[in-house]
Motif scaffolding. Structure first.
Motif, mmCIF file in Angstrom:
data_model
loop_
_atom_site.group_PDB
_atom_site.id
_atom_site.type_symbol
_atom_site.label_atom_id
_atom_site.label_comp_id
_atom_site.label_asym_id
_atom_site.label_seq_id
_atom_site.Cartn_x
_atom_site.Cartn_y
_atom_site.Cartn_z
ATOM 1 N N LEU A 1 7.240 18.348 -11.969
ATOM 2 C CA LEU A 1 8.805 18.077 -12.421
ATOM 3 C C LEU A 1 9.382 17.944 -10.969
ATOM 4 N N ASP B 1 17.930 12.587 -9.022
ATOM 5 C CA ASP B 1 16.085 12.114 -9.730
ATOM 6 C C ASP B 1 14.901 13.220 -9.441
ATOM 7 N N THR B 2 14.605 12.750 -10.083
ATOM 8 C CA THR B 2 12.772 13.935 -9.887
ATOM 9 C C THR B 2 11.679 12.927 -10.197
ATOM 10 N N LYS C 1 7.475 12.200 -10.896
ATOM 11 C CA LYS C 1 6.621 13.408 -10.732
ATOM 12 C C LYS C 1 5.506 13.053 -10.667
ATOM 13 N N ARG D 1 9.131 3.548 -9.014
ATOM 14 C CA ARG D 1 10.066 4.115 -9.981
ATOM 15 C C ARG D 1 9.180 2.762 -11.180
ATOM 16 N N LYS E 1 16.616 4.029 -17.911
ATOM 17 C CA LYS E 1 15.930 5.743 -18.091
ATOM 18 C C LYS E 1 14.667 4.857 -17.310
ATOM 19 N N GLN F 1 12.456 6.266 -13.827
ATOM 20 C CA GLN F 1 11.554 7.385 -13.682
ATOM 21 C C GLN F 1 10.712 7.258 -12.300
ATOM 22 N N ARG G 1 5.773 -0.559 -20.303
ATOM 23 C CA ARG G 1 6.618 0.329 -18.318
ATOM 24 C C ARG G 1 6.086 -0.645 -17.485
#
Length: 372
Positions: free
Chosen positions: A19, A99-100, A102, A186, A203, A205, A348
């Motif tokens: 991450l 922000d991270t 993956k 995202r 949420k 990501q 998702r």
């Protein structure tokens, strides 16, 4: 071994487990209307700032300071590309400092790939779902210590342990893509809830994924001759089901499975008739069309990786069980607040309503294709 072409029909993310933190492990760089993410390279940073400044680097990390600021201090003539291991086209706007990202899995040479184990795992799920129709009393076999597990059913279908498992005779290699084939996007939720708006960005990501339309080749084979030889010496070894006798029969079963799940997904959303699901339904309809183009047994559509959703991750074969409500309760432990919602309640998608994980597998060196 047969050569297989894999084509990404939607972004595919197989995580490395890392991450990455914005402003430290990756930096966002604007170039006119385009936006790019640069993944930093620790070895290049060390070369630029010098070993004498390692303590300052460690201190900046502990303070959460910018990698760009650190390098500019000790190597002011350098640019971000001088200390980046790769550049990713970014399709998400408004990236925050918190922000991270993956990371997509890469090999030691920085090549993004889809592991053969990921492809094989998705194939196993599809075949398990297809063959489970022949298993009796599934309702009594799936609960182990109040958890839903397919172990007893897999044992019945494929073998009692790894040494006797029929999937030993399905060999799948890794699929390596081009270096510049990844993107950043995202992911948000398409979330059924009391609010009128299905789009749930609470949420989000940021993920790195292999982009749409990327291709690679890998090796794959059904070792039926090895299986037949082993069975002559080990009579307890189960026979190969018809669905696993050849790559053609395997592809046909996978494609039928994917088509069936997409059709169920489309039927579910049409029945719900919720405003805001139109773009998602359009994408799923496109994927269904892809499965219809694979009816020659030389290709199939498979869904793999992160964000594939509960139905594709599990194969959804439990939905036909009489005690499916118990499966739902096991999947929602201590979350009775969701009991009023359908299951599964979330999907998702990215900010443009695209989905993840759809790939097309095409057999390149089949006798029928070579004669054309």
């Amino acid at each position: 071994m047969n050569k297989i072409k894999i084509t990404t029909l939607s972004p595919v993310h197989i995580g490395s487990g890392n991450l990455l933190q914005n402003n430290m492990n990756f930096l966002v760089v604007k170039d006119g209307e385009d936006s790019y993410i640069h993944i930093t390279d620790d070895r290049k940073i060390l070369e630029l700032i010098g070993a004498d400044h390692v303590d300052h680097w460690i201190a900046s990390i502990e303070k959460g300071e910018s990698t760009r600021k650190l390098v500019e201090t000790y190597a002011p003539a350098s640019s971000v590309s001088d200390y980046a291991k790769r550049r990713i086209t970014c399709y998400s706007s408004g990236i925050k400092l918190t922000d991270t990202l993956k990371e997509q899995i890469h090999n030691g040479f920085g090549i993004p790939y889809i592991p053969g184990s990921s492809i094989k795992g998705a194939i196993r799920t599809a075949i398990l779902s297809v063959l489970s129709d022949h298993v009796r009393n599934k309702e009594l076999k799936i609960f182990v210590q109040r958890k839903v597990k397919a172990k007893l059913i897999e044992t019945q279908l494929f073998g009692r342990d790894p040494n006797s498992d029929l999937f030993r005779f399905i060999q799948v290699g890794d699929a390596y893509f081009e270096k510049d084939s990844t993107i950043a996007t995202r992911m948000v939720n398409l979330n059924i809830r009391k609010k009128n708006d299905l789009y749930d960005g609470s949420k989000p990501q940021l993920i790195e994924a292999i982009g749409v339309g990327e291709t690679a080749t890998f090796q794959m084979d059904v070792k039926k001759d090895f299986h037949d030889f082993a069975r002559r010496n080990f009579p307890d070894l189960k026979p190969l089901p018809g669905e696993m006798q050849s790559l053609q029969s395997l592809f046909k079963s996978i494609n039928n499975h994917t088509s069936r799940l997409i059709e169920k997904e489309i039927a579910f959303w049409n029945e719900m008739n919720l405003s805001g699901s139109e773009a998602y339904l359009d994408v799923m309809a496109d994927m269904l069309g892809e499965t219809k183009s694979c009816e020659d047994e030389l290709s199939c559509i498979l869904r793999i990786g992160h964000g594939s959703g509960w139905r594709f991750i599990t194969g959804a074969w439990t939905e036909s069980l009489e005690n499916f409500n118990e499966v739902i309760n096991a999947a929602r432990p201590n979350n009775q607040k969701y009991s009023e919602y359908p299951f599964p309640k979330s999907r998702r998608i990215d900010e443009d309503s695209d989905v993840l994980g759809f790939v097309k597998l095409s057999l390149l060196n089949d006798e029928r294709t070579e004669s054309r």
